[in-house]
Design a protein around this motif. Structure first.
Motif, PDB file in Angstrom:
ATOM      1  N   PRO A  87      -2.908   3.812  -0.199  1.00 27.83           N
ATOM      2  CA  PRO A  87      -4.071   4.101   0.640  1.00 27.83           C
ATOM      3  C   PRO A  87      -5.299   3.249   0.325  1.00 27.83           C
ATOM      4  CG  PRO A  87      -3.044   6.136  -0.099  1.00 27.83           C
ATOM      5  CD  PRO A  87      -2.414   5.020  -0.883  1.00 27.83           C
ATOM      6  N   ARG A  88      -5.309   2.600  -0.836  1.00 25.24           N
ATOM      7  CA  ARG A  88      -6.470   1.773  -1.174  1.00 25.24           C
ATOM      8  C   ARG A  88      -6.589   0.531  -0.302  1.00 25.24           C
ATOM      9  NH1 ARG A  88      -5.530   1.917  -7.613  1.00 25.24           N
ATOM     10  NH2 ARG A  88      -3.400   1.704  -6.827  1.00 25.24           N
ATOM     11  N   VAL A  89      -5.580   0.269   0.535  1.00 23.67           N
ATOM     12  CA  VAL A  89      -5.672  -0.849   1.476  1.00 23.67           C
ATOM     13  C   VAL A  89      -6.482  -0.462   2.713  1.00 23.67           C
ATOM     14  CG1 VAL A  89      -3.613  -0.319   2.870  1.00 23.67           C
ATOM     15  CG2 VAL A  89      -4.310  -2.698   2.548  1.00 23.67           C
ATOM     16  N   LEU A  90      -6.700   0.825   2.917  1.00 26.43           N
ATOM     17  CA  LEU A  90      -7.362   1.284   4.143  1.00 26.43           C
ATOM     18  C   LEU A  90      -8.758   0.704   4.350  1.00 26.43           C
ATOM     19  CD1 LEU A  90      -6.196   5.022   4.214  1.00 26.43           C
ATOM     20  CD2 LEU A  90      -5.240   3.058   5.450  1.00 26.43           C
ATOM     21  N   PRO A  91      -9.618   0.602   3.316  1.00 26.68           N
ATOM     22  CA  PRO A  91     -10.935   0.004   3.546  1.00 26.68           C
ATOM     23  C   PRO A  91     -10.866  -1.453   3.994  1.00 26.68           C
ATOM     24  CG  PRO A  91     -10.941   1.295   1.530  1.00 26.68           C
ATOM     25  CD  PRO A  91      -9.512   1.195   1.962  1.00 26.68           C
ATOM     26  N   VAL A  92      -9.830  -2.159   3.587  1.00 31.12           N
ATOM     27  CA  VAL A  92      -9.669  -3.546   4.045  1.00 31.12           C
ATOM     28  C   VAL A  92      -9.425  -3.571   5.545  1.00 31.12           C
ATOM     29  CG1 VAL A  92      -8.302  -5.652   3.833  1.00 31.12           C
ATOM     30  CG2 VAL A  92      -8.771  -4.263   1.800  1.00 31.12           C
ATOM     31  N   LEU A  93      -8.499  -2.736   6.000  1.00 26.40           N
ATOM     32  CA  LEU A  93      -8.187  -2.687   7.426  1.00 26.40           C
ATOM     33  C   LEU A  93      -9.358  -2.149   8.240  1.00 26.40           C
ATOM     34  CD1 LEU A  93      -4.533  -1.288   7.236  1.00 26.40           C
ATOM     35  CD2 LEU A  93      -5.263  -3.672   7.389  1.00 26.40           C
ATOM     36  N   ALA A  94      -9.924  -1.032   7.787  1.00 30.85           N
ATOM     37  CA  ALA A  94     -11.043  -0.432   8.523  1.00 30.85           C
ATOM     38  C   ALA A  94     -12.251  -1.355   8.553  1.00 30.85           C
ATOM     39  CB  ALA A  94     -11.415   0.907   7.899  1.00 30.85           C
TER      40      ALA A  94
END
Length: 217
Positions: A87-94
């Motif tokens: 889930p730590r990839v989510l800020p990259v995508l968002a």
């Protein structure tokens, strides 16, 4: 960045949920959409701070759509609840969406081991991704994790409620002229005690391929 909702479709993921929910970044609200679990997943999710939504109609697309409708955030992410994606990839995508650099940001799975992605699932994914590129969409995966604006997603009118949902989403995004940004994401073996509904068996892969073929037709 504004608060962001994270939709986690869930069917019997009690073993994986604690670690997945604990890894969500601050400001990311977990919406666990239970799709008929029999292993206590809803109770586990609630104990670990998630908002639980019941979706009795079986199907990945049904669960995602239920979460999307329940969401109130401007930007919504979708990620599997089985521990295979961090889930730590989510800020990259968002972040790409929030800055106006993409209408849809998606992950491209990079397996960390042979166990993470069986050959039959990888082969099927490669075929589908190739067809998408031929239609002008610059992707190499079928968006297993993604971020977009909630209003835009609802306006696309994705109708599939089974495993064809991500493919229909990408096709409609391409048809609408969306800017799609793809990012490599580590793809890990699922948490012990969980099994993929798609790539965990040849039968599951064939079922997903059937749903996706229906979307392509």
């Amino acid at each position: 960045m504004k608060p962001i909702d994270v939709v986690l479709p869930c069917l019997d993921e009690a073993a994986a949920l604690p670690a997945v929910l604990a890894a969500l970044p601050a400001g990311y609200r977990a919406l666990v959409v239970d799709n008929g679990s029999s292993d206590g997943s809803p109770e586990v999710a609630a104990r670990h701070g998630a908002t639980v939504i019941a979706e009795p109609r079986r199907g990945y697309g049904a669960a995602v759509h239920a979460g999307l409708e329940f969401s109130t955030a401007e930007i919504v992410c979708v990620i599997d609840a089985d521990g295979s994606l961090d889930p730590r990839v989510l800020p990259v995508l968002a972040g790409f969406v929030d800055r106006g650099e993409a209408d849809l940001a998606v992950g491209r799975r990079v397996p960390t081991s042979a166990k993470a992605w069986p050959w039959h699932a990888r082969a099927g994914n490669a075929v589908i991704a190739g067809l998408l590129r031929r239609r002008g969409l610059p992707v190499h995966d079928i968006a297993p994790v993604r971020a977009a604006r909630r209003a835009d997603l609802l306006a696309l009118g994705v109708a599939d409620r089974a495993f064809g949902y991500p493919l229909e989403l990408l096709l409609k995004a391409a048809g609408a002229g969306w800017r799609v940004r793809e990012v490599d994401v580590a793809y890990r073996p699922r948490t012990a005690g969980t099994k993929s509904k798609v790539s965990g068996s040849l039968r599951g892969t064939l079922r997903a391929a059937r749903d996706m073929a229906g979307v392509l037709r």
